[in-house]
Write a protein that holds these residues in place. Structure first.
Motif, mmCIF file in Angstrom:
data_model
loop_
_atom_site.group_PDB
_atom_site.id
_atom_site.type_symbol
_atom_site.label_atom_id
_atom_site.label_comp_id
_atom_site.label_asym_id
_atom_site.label_seq_id
_atom_site.Cartn_x
_atom_site.Cartn_y
_atom_site.Cartn_z
ATOM 1 N N SER A 107 28.173 42.565 -31.985
ATOM 2 C CA SER A 107 29.270 41.658 -31.679
ATOM 3 C C SER A 107 30.352 41.716 -32.760
ATOM 4 O O SER A 107 31.550 41.707 -32.454
ATOM 5 N N ALA A 108 29.924 41.806 -34.018
ATOM 6 C CA ALA A 108 30.879 41.907 -35.128
ATOM 7 C C ALA A 108 31.678 43.201 -35.066
ATOM 8 O O ALA A 108 32.724 43.322 -35.713
ATOM 9 N N ASN A 109 31.198 44.161 -34.275
ATOM 10 C CA ASN A 109 31.877 45.444 -34.114
ATOM 11 C C ASN A 109 32.565 45.563 -32.760
ATOM 12 O O ASN A 109 32.912 46.655 -32.327
ATOM 13 N N GLY A 110 32.738 44.424 -32.074
ATOM 14 C CA GLY A 110 33.465 44.416 -30.810
ATOM 15 C C GLY A 110 32.668 44.907 -29.616
ATOM 16 O O GLY A 110 33.238 45.211 -28.571
ATOM 17 N N ILE A 111 31.341 44.985 -29.751
ATOM 18 C CA ILE A 111 30.491 45.430 -28.650
ATOM 19 C C ILE A 111 29.776 44.209 -28.082
ATOM 20 O O ILE A 111 28.902 43.635 -28.735
ATOM 21 N N ALA A 112 30.172 43.817 -26.885
ATOM 22 C CA ALA A 112 29.614 42.617 -26.245
ATOM 23 C C ALA A 112 28.385 42.999 -25.426
ATOM 24 O O ALA A 112 28.493 43.429 -24.274
ATOM 25 N N VAL A 113 27.216 42.835 -26.013
ATOM 26 C CA VAL A 113 25.962 43.166 -25.348
ATOM 27 C C VAL A 113 25.611 42.051 -24.368
ATOM 28 O O VAL A 113 25.563 40.885 -24.738
ATOM 29 N N LYS A 114 25.369 42.411 -23.124
ATOM 30 C CA LYS A 114 25.027 41.429 -22.099
ATOM 31 C C LYS A 114 23.530 41.199 -21.995
ATOM 32 O O LYS A 114 23.084 40.137 -21.573
ATOM 33 N N ASP A 115 22.736 42.211 -22.344
ATOM 34 C CA ASP A 115 21.288 42.060 -22.285
ATOM 35 C C ASP A 115 20.673 42.967 -23.339
ATOM 36 O O ASP A 115 21.255 43.985 -23.718
ATOM 37 N N ALA A 116 19.502 42.574 -23.825
ATOM 38 C CA ALA A 116 18.795 43.367 -24.827
ATOM 39 C C ALA A 116 17.303 43.274 -24.557
ATOM 40 O O ALA A 116 16.806 42.207 -24.192
ATOM 41 N N PHE A 117 16.630 44.387 -24.686
ATOM 42 C CA PHE A 117 15.180 44.361 -24.464
ATOM 43 C C PHE A 117 14.495 45.504 -25.186
ATOM 44 O O PHE A 117 15.123 46.470 -25.588
ATOM 45 N N ASN A 118 13.180 45.313 -25.366
ATOM 46 C CA ASN A 118 12.340 46.371 -25.905
ATOM 47 C C ASN A 118 11.812 47.181 -24.744
ATOM 48 O O ASN A 118 11.338 46.630 -23.742
ATOM 49 N N LEU A 119 11.899 48.484 -24.847
ATOM 50 C CA LEU A 119 11.389 49.393 -23.842
ATOM 51 C C LEU A 119 10.120 50.025 -24.394
ATOM 52 O O LEU A 119 10.171 50.805 -25.342
ATOM 53 N N TYR A 120 8.967 49.661 -23.820
ATOM 54 C CA TYR A 120 7.686 50.184 -24.288
ATOM 55 C C TYR A 120 7.421 51.520 -23.611
ATOM 56 O O TYR A 120 7.342 51.597 -22.391
ATOM 57 N N LEU A 121 7.320 52.553 -24.436
ATOM 58 C CA LEU A 121 7.187 53.904 -23.916
ATOM 59 C C LEU A 121 5.750 54.309 -23.663
ATOM 60 O O LEU A 121 5.489 55.366 -23.113
ATOM 61 N N GLY A 122 4.808 53.503 -24.077
ATOM 62 C CA GLY A 122 3.408 53.777 -23.774
ATOM 63 C C GLY A 122 2.789 54.816 -24.661
ATOM 64 O O GLY A 122 3.387 55.291 -25.609
ATOM 65 N N GLU A 123 1.580 55.133 -24.331
ATOM 66 C CA GLU A 123 0.792 56.083 -25.137
ATOM 67 C C GLU A 123 0.758 57.428 -24.464
ATOM 68 O O GLU A 123 0.637 57.613 -23.344
#
Length: 160
Positions: free
Chosen positions: A144-160
């Motif tokens: 946000s401080a860099n002008g990038i308005a993130v609408k959603d954020a999540f962890n993507l679990y790539l598995g084993e």
């Protein structure tokens, strides 16, 4: 905006931009007691590092599949499926940003558009940890401080 003049200090604990130090997200979380658990092995840390490097190459279209450590192939195939299934538009991959007010810096795994919305993705292996949502919130603040308005954020679990 992305600044290629952001580097890490020798200890790897802070980013440096224009001579000013910015605490890394992981360093900041460590001050609150969030550190790798007792069951994190050297192998696990090494694998995580390899997955992150290979994922950045995959996203940039530069991955040499034949040179991959076969132990990380499932994670990379999972990421490849995710990117294709959600028709992602890549904006930034493993690029450093700093927040000049909070004096924190971070290198988010992936910032992309999905369905026209800006999304922050932090890919993970293993099991969810209590501090992961806090890390995402800190990354969102930095962006946000860099002008990038993130609408959603999540962890993507790539598995084993």
């Amino acid at each position: 905006m992305v600044d290629s003049e952001i580097t890490l200090n020798e200890a790897g604990t802070h980013y440096i931009k224009d001579g000013v130090e910015y605490a890394r997200v992981s360093t900041l979380l460590g001050t609150f007691g969030f550190k790798p658990g007792p069951f994190v092995s050297e192998f696990g840390l090494d694998r995580g590092s390899k997955v992150h490097k290979a994922a950045a190459l995959l996203i940039r279209g530069e991955l040499d599949w034949d040179s991959l450590d076969v132990r990380i192939l499932p994670q990379l195939k999972g990421l490849e499926r995710f990117l294709a299934d959600f028709n992602t538009e890549i904006l930034h991959v493993e690029e450093a940003f700093v927040d000049p007010v909070w004096k924190i810096g971070g290198r988010p795994d992936l910032i992309c558009k999905i369905g026209g919305l800006v999304v922050l993705i932090d890919h993970k292996n293993g099991t969810p940890q209590k501090h992961y949502p806090l890390a995402l919130a800190i990354y969102k603040k930095i962006l946000s401080a860099n002008g990038i308005a993130v609408k959603d954020a999540f962890n993507l679990y790539l598995g084993e």
